[in-house]
Design a protein around this motif. Structure first.
Motif, mmCIF file in Angstrom:
data_model
loop_
_atom_site.group_PDB
_atom_site.id
_atom_site.type_symbol
_atom_site.label_atom_id
_atom_site.label_comp_id
_atom_site.label_asym_id
_atom_site.label_seq_id
_atom_site.Cartn_x
_atom_site.Cartn_y
_atom_site.Cartn_z
ATOM 1 N N TYR A 1 0.802 -1.224 0.000
ATOM 2 C CA TYR A 1 0.000 0.000 0.000
ATOM 3 C C TYR A 1 0.839 1.279 0.000
ATOM 4 C CZ TYR A 1 -4.035 -2.977 0.803
ATOM 5 O OH TYR A 1 -5.016 -3.928 0.670
ATOM 6 N N GLY B 1 3.366 0.179 -3.464
ATOM 7 C CA GLY B 1 2.771 -0.547 -4.578
ATOM 8 C C GLY B 1 2.355 0.343 -5.739
ATOM 9 N N GLY B 2 1.932 1.563 -5.445
ATOM 10 C CA GLY B 2 1.492 2.458 -6.507
ATOM 11 C C GLY B 2 2.605 2.841 -7.457
ATOM 12 N N ALA B 3 3.862 2.738 -7.006
ATOM 13 C CA ALA B 3 5.002 3.100 -7.854
ATOM 14 C C ALA B 3 5.579 1.892 -8.581
ATOM 15 C CB ALA B 3 6.086 3.753 -7.004
ATOM 16 N N ALA C 1 5.431 -1.043 -11.284
ATOM 17 C CA ALA C 1 4.775 -1.479 -12.512
ATOM 18 C C ALA C 1 5.015 -2.977 -12.692
ATOM 19 C CB ALA C 1 5.315 -0.710 -13.709
ATOM 20 N N LYS D 1 -1.582 -6.996 -10.939
ATOM 21 C CA LYS D 1 -1.401 -6.031 -9.860
ATOM 22 C C LYS D 1 -0.125 -6.346 -9.082
ATOM 23 C CE LYS D 1 -5.151 -7.332 -7.977
ATOM 24 N NZ LYS D 1 -6.273 -7.484 -7.012
ATOM 25 N N TYR D 2 0.436 -5.303 -8.472
ATOM 26 C CA TYR D 2 1.654 -5.501 -7.687
ATOM 27 C C TYR D 2 1.399 -6.403 -6.487
ATOM 28 C CZ TYR D 2 5.777 -4.640 -4.836
ATOM 29 O OH TYR D 2 6.908 -4.801 -4.077
#
Length: 273
Positions: free
Chosen positions: A56, A59-61, A63, A68-69
């Motif tokens: 969280y 994970g957004g960074a 790819a 999904k990560y």
């Protein structure tokens, strides 16, 4: 800590006798865990905390191709959980040695294989509980296995196989280091070894020499193999280690076991000389 388990007072020369002794000594370790549930709980929940942090916060960074990560991360953290067992094993063995428990058990008419097997069996039980906790946490954050039950169980089998190998590495290092203070060096090494793998990111994102080391890391072999068995997102480098990850995930623990199991038995026999 005192050893309260009752161990047989006859020499365990038969296979059945050694097995009974191993089970008794496994029970001793489990009884010890019952007296310190707090540390056991922390050990079980720490990998869950890492999943939440990496999934969280970072994970957004990340790819990840084809998914999904979080689906990439959870198999990596399942593999890291097996590595954490090495650290806990070293600490447990050095604590027993420092407090004289090991010498008291050595004075009993119990075979070396039974003593070491008891420790190993207890650790594998702990690993199974840790895996169950991690799988539940993974399901709660959205991870799942997309393959059938047989392939999924094969993935868990590879994880336990890796933990079995790390158990013997931990027993050997614990017997060599002898004191909990000296075991801190192992704790410092666990993290670089863990991060130098495909547990969190693809080796393709690393500098060439570092990526090569990561590719051949035993953790990378198991992490890549179970992602394949679970049908989770994987990295797609074209090299032998990646294309034969399941084979490598079987070979690496076998090599570690063949090396460190005899070393652990020998070190136990000469302990205190």
């Amino acid at each position: 800590m005192t050893a309260t388990a009752t161990v047989t007072t006859r020499p365990s020369t038969s296979a059945a006798g050694s097995l009974r002794d191993a089970i008794t000594l496994t029970g001793r370790v489990l009884q010890h865990w019952k007296r310190r549930p707090g540390s056991i709980l922390i050990g079980l929940l720490f990998p869950v905390l890492m999943v939440l942090m990496f999934g969280y916060l970072f994970g957004g960074a990340m790819a990840v191709p084809d998914g999904k990560y979080m689906d990439f991360l959870v198999p990596g953290m399942l593999t890291m959980t097996m590595l954490f067992g090495l650290e806990s094993m070293v600490l447990a063995v050095t604590a027993d040695t420092a407090k004289g428990v090991t010498e008291r058990i050595r004075a009993m008419p119990v075979t070396t294989p039974a003593i070491l097997a008891g420790r190993s069996i207890a650790d594998l039980l702990n690993a199974a509980v840790g895996l169950a906790v991690m799988v539940l946490a993974g399901l709660l954050v959205g991870w799942t296995s997309h393959r059938d039950l047989l392939l999924t169980l094969a993935g868990f089998g590879l994880l336990i196989w890796l933990r079995f190998a790390f158990t013997w590495v931990g027993i050997y290092l614990g017997l060599v280091l002898k004191t909990p203070e000296s075991a801190t060096g192992v704790q410092l090494l666990v993290w670089p070894v863990g991060f130098l793998s495909s547990a969190f990111v693809s080796p393709e994102t690393m500098p060439g020499w570092l990526g090569a080391a990561s590719t051949w890391n035993p953790l990378s072999a198991t992490a890549t193999a179970i992602r394949e068995l679970f049908g989770n997102p994987n990295w797609h480098a074209q090299n032998w280690a990646t294309e034969h990850s399941i084979t490598l995930a079987l070979i690496w623990p076998a090599v570690l076991t063949v090396i460190f199991l005899p070393l652990a038995a020998r070190q136990y026999r000469v302990l205190g000389r």
